[in-house]
Design an enzyme around this catalytic site. Structure first.
Site, short mmCIF file in Angstrom:
data_model
loop_
_atom_site.label_atom_id
_atom_site.label_comp_id
_atom_site.label_asym_id
_atom_site.label_seq_id
_atom_site.Cartn_x
_atom_site.Cartn_y
_atom_site.Cartn_z
N ASN A 209 61.91 122.95 67.81
CA ASN A 209 61.87 121.33 68.24
C ASN A 209 60.25 120.64 68.03
O ASN A 209 59.79 121.31 67.68
CB ASN A 209 62.62 121.01 69.46
CG ASN A 209 61.09 122.11 70.50
OD1 ASN A 209 59.83 121.68 70.61
ND2 ASN A 209 61.94 122.81 71.92
N ASP A 278 66.95 126.25 74.21
CA ASP A 278 67.93 126.71 74.46
C ASP A 278 68.49 127.97 73.83
O ASP A 278 69.71 128.70 74.69
CB ASP A 278 69.03 125.84 75.47
CG ASP A 278 68.27 124.42 76.39
OD1 ASP A 278 67.49 125.35 76.87
OD2 ASP A 278 68.21 123.45 76.13
N LYS A 288 63.85 138.51 54.36
CA LYS A 288 63.88 136.65 54.86
C LYS A 288 65.55 136.64 53.90
O LYS A 288 66.21 137.64 53.06
CB LYS A 288 62.94 136.45 53.63
CG LYS A 288 63.65 134.47 53.24
CD LYS A 288 63.09 134.39 51.85
CE LYS A 288 63.28 132.70 51.81
NZ LYS A 288 62.38 132.06 50.44
N LYS A 337 70.32 118.19 87.36
CA LYS A 337 69.53 119.89 86.99
C LYS A 337 68.38 119.81 87.87
O LYS A 337 68.10 120.67 88.47
CB LYS A 337 68.39 118.82 85.73
CG LYS A 337 67.94 120.25 85.09
CD LYS A 337 66.98 119.52 83.63
CE LYS A 337 66.25 121.11 83.04
NZ LYS A 337 65.10 120.76 82.09
N LYS A 341 68.58 123.87 88.97
CA LYS A 341 67.78 125.04 88.87
C LYS A 341 67.09 124.96 90.19
O LYS A 341 66.15 125.48 90.52
CB LYS A 341 66.44 123.41 87.97
CG LYS A 341 67.57 123.75 86.80
CD LYS A 341 67.81 124.80 85.64
CE LYS A 341 68.42 124.01 84.69
NZ LYS A 341 69.16 125.45 84.30
#
Length: 397
Positions: A209, A278, A288, A337, A341
């Site tokens: 990310n 995630d 590859k 959340k 959590k």
């Protein structure tokens, strides 16, 4: 960060004295009042006028200089000093300070100073490693001095090894930790995660990310400045490992899970600022993957939920913080959340809001806890980190 602080910079007779000019300038840029005191030998390497131009203050060298406005100048300087920094510190001056010898302007002034004292030894490797020098440094530590270890490399004398004066940027970090902020986190152990994770597809490609790690690094740095013992678990970033703490480099979500959970019992405060993937590829190819005419289907698997695991295994008195980056329904998703959590605090931001996205030096956080919601304005990441630490400190009481 050093506004209204007076730093007494002691410069002694080593070749590294030239670095002290940059150090003095950098301290002034942080709004410190810098008073430079030099030994006579130091003036052979760099003239006092250099420091006077950089700091706007008269440089002190001679104890009996009649041009100073005070009758007892070394006491007047000591009384106004918030922190002493000797950089570079020769073996001779280290020995004098360790044994209370006060025979020049620098040593008499320092002997009268109270408050934090930092010293950066810089000398030939054999001189530094000599047991007498090491005993003197140990003695300084016993008397409350912070001895900043020299850097290693090629010295002016041609020797290779420890003995170089650390770069001014590192010395400034030590100064900031010592006096920039109240040490309201002293005695606390803070574990911070930061940066992205990378999940390998094959030896060439990975899933990741846009996280740069800046927010987590800011939290870790501010916690250290406030007196905490800090461990930073960092995914791959372009940032330099910060000083004043242990940094644990990791790559994948599983590596971050292992590194964080192994230190979970140690920590009083845990801040999960990392952007952990995630999902990861269900299988990693040893070679590859070659393209062909067809599309590629990539099966994924869920990664371990680090924040959820921490919430389930938290020990008594431990404070847990998570981060939540959203693109819609920020408060609702983040409150869910928080509950799911088992966290004490969720720091939420909206990727689409200006100044709150990836790769910028600012953030716009909404702090969500069982006690309510606090919306912060656009702040630098360091300022936002301090607000987060304020909230966590309040929750830990």
């Amino acid at each position: 960060m050093l506004k209204n602080k007076t730093i007494l910079l002691g410069v002694t007779g080593g070749i590294a004295a030239y670095k002290a000019a940059y150090l003095a300038s950098a301290l002034v840029k942080l709004h410190a009042c810098v008073e430079v005191v030099m030994t006579a030998n130091a003036t052979q390497f760099i003239p006092p006028l250099t420091f006077e131009q950089l700091t706007g203050n008269r440089c002190a060298v001679d104890t009996f200089d009649r041009n100073f406005p005070h009758k007892v100048e070394h006491i007047a300087l000591a009384d106004k000093t918030d922190l002493v920094l000797i950089a570079p510190a020769t073996a001779n001056v280290c020995a004098k300070l360790a044994h209370g010898i006060a025979d020049d302007m620098l040593t008499t002034t320092v002997l009268a100073c109270r408050g934090p004292k930092l010293i950066a030894p810089a000398m030939n490797t054999k001189m530094y490693e000599n047991q007498v020098t090491q005993d003197n440094l140990d003695l300084l530590r016993r008397y409350g001095w912070e001895v900043i270890a020299p850097a290693e490399g090629r010295l002016a004398c041609g020797a290779l090894g420890p003995g170089k004066m650390p770069e001014p940027e590192l010395l400034i970090q030590h100064v900031l930790r010592a006096v920039a902020m109240p040490h309201d986190l002293a005695g606390k152990r803070v574990l911070v995660s930061a940066g992205p994770t990378r999940e390998a597809i094959d030896p060439v490609r990975f899933l990741s990310n846009h996280s740069t790690g800046k927010m987590g690094y800011a939290v870790a740095k501010m916690a250290a400045f406030r007196g905490a013992e800090v461990v930073l678990v960092s995914g791959p970033t372009a940032l330099e490992p910060p000083p004043l703490m242990e940094t644990v480099p990791v790559v994948s979500a599983q590596e971050m899970f292992d590194a964080v959970t192994a230190r979970q019992d140690w920590a009083d405060i845990i801040v999960m600022a990392a952007a952990v993937a995630d999902y990861a590829p269900a299988e990693v190819s040893d070679d590859k993957l070659k393209k062909d005419g067809a599309g590629l289907t990539l099966p994924l698997r869920r990664t371990r939920d680090i924040l959820g695991w921490l919430g389930e295994h938290r020990r008594a008195g431990q404070v847990l913080c998570g981060f939540s980056m959203e693109t819609r329904d920020l408060v609702e998703n983040s409150r869910l959340k928080l509950e799911k959590k088992g966290a004490d605090l969720i720091c939420a931001n909206n990727l689409k809001q200006a100044g709150a996205g990836f790769g910028v030096d600012t953030n716009v956080l909404t702090l969500i806890s069982a006690k309510g919601i606090e919306e912060l304005p656009l702040l630098s990441k360091e300022a936002a980190a301090n607000h987060v630490l304020d909230a966590l400190l309040a929750l830990s009481r």
